[in-house]
Design an enzyme around this catalytic site. Sequence first.
Site, PDB file in Angstrom:
ATOM      1  N   TYR A  69       0.821  -1.205   0.000  1.00 11.00           N
ATOM      2  CA  TYR A  69       0.000   0.000   0.000  1.00 11.00           C
ATOM      3  C   TYR A  69       0.855   1.254   0.000  1.00 11.00           C
ATOM      4  O   TYR A  69       2.017   1.235   0.367  1.00 11.00           O
ATOM      5  CB  TYR A  69      -0.984   0.019   1.180  1.00 11.00           C
ATOM      6  N   CYS A  70       0.222   2.328  -0.492  1.00 13.69           N
ATOM      7  CA  CYS A  70       0.834   3.656  -0.471  1.00 13.69           C
ATOM      8  C   CYS A  70      -0.265   4.630  -0.045  1.00 13.69           C
ATOM      9  O   CYS A  70      -1.177   4.237   0.677  1.00 13.69           O
ATOM     10  CB  CYS A  70       1.450   3.997  -1.834  1.00 13.69           C
ATOM     11  N   HIS A  71      -0.190   5.855  -0.497  1.00 13.02           N
ATOM     12  CA  HIS A  71      -1.189   6.842  -0.084  1.00 13.02           C
ATOM     13  C   HIS A  71      -2.538   6.591  -0.754  1.00 13.02           C
ATOM     14  O   HIS A  71      -3.557   6.458  -0.075  1.00 13.02           O
ATOM     15  CB  HIS A  71      -0.679   8.253  -0.389  1.00 13.02           C
ATOM     16  N   GLY A  73      -2.785   4.299  -3.719  1.00 14.36           N
ATOM     17  CA  GLY A  73      -2.796   3.037  -4.442  1.00 14.36           C
ATOM     18  C   GLY A  73      -2.071   3.023  -5.774  1.00 14.36           C
ATOM     19  O   GLY A  73      -1.972   1.966  -6.401  1.00 14.36           O
ATOM     20  N   ILE A  98      -3.791   3.824   1.846  1.00 19.51           N
ATOM     21  CA  ILE A  98      -4.081   4.092   3.253  1.00 19.51           C
ATOM     22  C   ILE A  98      -5.204   5.122   3.394  1.00 19.51           C
ATOM     23  O   ILE A  98      -5.919   5.127   4.388  1.00 19.51           O
ATOM     24  CB  ILE A  98      -2.809   4.523   4.027  1.00 19.51           C
TER      25      ILE A  98
END
Length: 112
Positions: A69-71, A73, A98
């Site tokens: 995951y990142c901020h 996607g 996230i």
Amino acid sequence: MEYEISVQDFQKLREQESADTAEQYCLLDVREPWEAETATIAGSRLISMGDIPSRAQQELNPDMHIVAYCHHGQRSLGVVGWLREQGFQRAQSLAGGIDAWSQLVDPSIPRY
């Protein structure tokens, strides 16, 4: 296996894991350290996107289900594509990142 997993399906996976004794996935945070300091999903392992090529083979199990995951996607989806090319066939990206997790599953995680 799809390239993305929804936050709802990932929540179910986490609930299932807590009921089981075996580890079922690796939660991989591919954001930058300052982002992880701002907000993080409990149990995640931080390897920034730029460090993935030099660290993945040594630190990740290619047979394990990896949820990156990142901020929002996008970065994690790119990482998943690269991981799949390297033989990590069970890698998936958390759709919406996230930010979606914070909005739909755990509002205690700060949004940024």
